[in-house]
Design a protein around this motif. Structure first.
Motif, PDB file in Angstrom:
ATOM      1  N   ALA A  62      -3.117  -1.567  -2.199  1.00  0.00           N
ATOM      2  CA  ALA A  62      -4.062  -2.622  -1.826  1.00  0.00           C
ATOM      3  C   ALA A  62      -4.279  -2.599  -0.315  1.00  0.00           C
ATOM      4  O   ALA A  62      -3.364  -2.316   0.450  1.00  0.00           O
ATOM      5  N   ILE A  64      -5.155  -4.778   2.905  1.00  0.00           N
ATOM      6  CA  ILE A  64      -5.135  -6.165   3.370  1.00  0.00           C
ATOM      7  C   ILE A  64      -5.720  -6.189   4.778  1.00  0.00           C
ATOM      8  O   ILE A  64      -5.305  -5.431   5.664  1.00  0.00           O
ATOM      9  N   GLU A  70      -6.794  -9.855   0.974  1.00  0.00           N
ATOM     10  CA  GLU A  70      -6.875  -8.550   0.320  1.00  0.00           C
ATOM     11  C   GLU A  70      -8.334  -8.120   0.235  1.00  0.00           C
ATOM     12  O   GLU A  70      -9.150  -8.781  -0.399  1.00  0.00           O
ATOM     13  N   PRO A  73      -8.315  -4.157  -3.918  1.00  0.00           N
ATOM     14  CA  PRO A  73      -7.121  -4.306  -4.762  1.00  0.00           C
ATOM     15  C   PRO A  73      -6.411  -2.976  -4.980  1.00  0.00           C
ATOM     16  O   PRO A  73      -6.973  -1.907  -4.776  1.00  0.00           O
ATOM     17  N   GLU A  74      -5.175  -3.078  -5.393  1.00  0.00           N
ATOM     18  CA  GLU A  74      -4.367  -1.908  -5.695  1.00  0.00           C
ATOM     19  C   GLU A  74      -4.928  -1.193  -6.922  1.00  0.00           C
ATOM     20  O   GLU A  74      -5.354  -1.831  -7.880  1.00  0.00           O
TER      21      GLU A  74
END
Length: 135
Positions: A62, A64, A70, A73-74
């Motif tokens: 992810a 940030i 964030e 996203p991952e």
């Protein structure tokens, strides 16, 4: 056409099917809860404290931003959730096997028909063939 649809919907088979679908959804929730909340913690405990639901391979972490939000996203392959799904499938299959087996036991046994009369033995048939060939 509306009358035909009403007759179709009000038949017993459609109502029974609808009830079966609703019950299947409820049973699915119960089985998922059983697998996720009871079985998998036990399996994880005996596997050395592993939580399968958290097992994953991160393809890209992810991102940030500077403000702590964030931004991306991952991206991960969650193979642990897939393991949980496989265990769920095995448990559902086993439960269905037990239910069908119990249902088949509860059904009335089929009326046994009289055994067919035993035919002549192989030796008797050969003797008949021999006698016919002699003639």
């Amino acid at each position: 056409m509306l009358k035909e649809f009403k007759n179709f919907i009000m038949t017993g088979n459609v109502i029974e099917f609808a009830v079966a679908v609703i019950m299947a959804g409820a049973v699915g929730l119960v089985v998922n809860g059983f697998v996720n909340d009871i079985v998998m913690p036990l399996v994880g405990h005996f596997a050395g404290g592993v939580d399968f639901a958290d097992m994953k391979t991160v393809l890209s972490p992810a991102v940030i931003g500077a403000d702590g939000v964030e931004t991306s996203p991952e991206n991960a392959v969650r193979y642990g959730a897939w393991i949980n799904t496989i265990v769920n499938l095995i448990i559902v299959g086993f439960v269905m096997f037990i239910l069908v087996k119990a249902y088949n036991k509860m059904k009335k046994p089929a009326v046994e028909t009289a055994a067919a009369p035993a035919g002549p033995s192989q030796e008797e048939l050969l003797a008949e063939i021999r006698d016919l060939l002699k003639k």
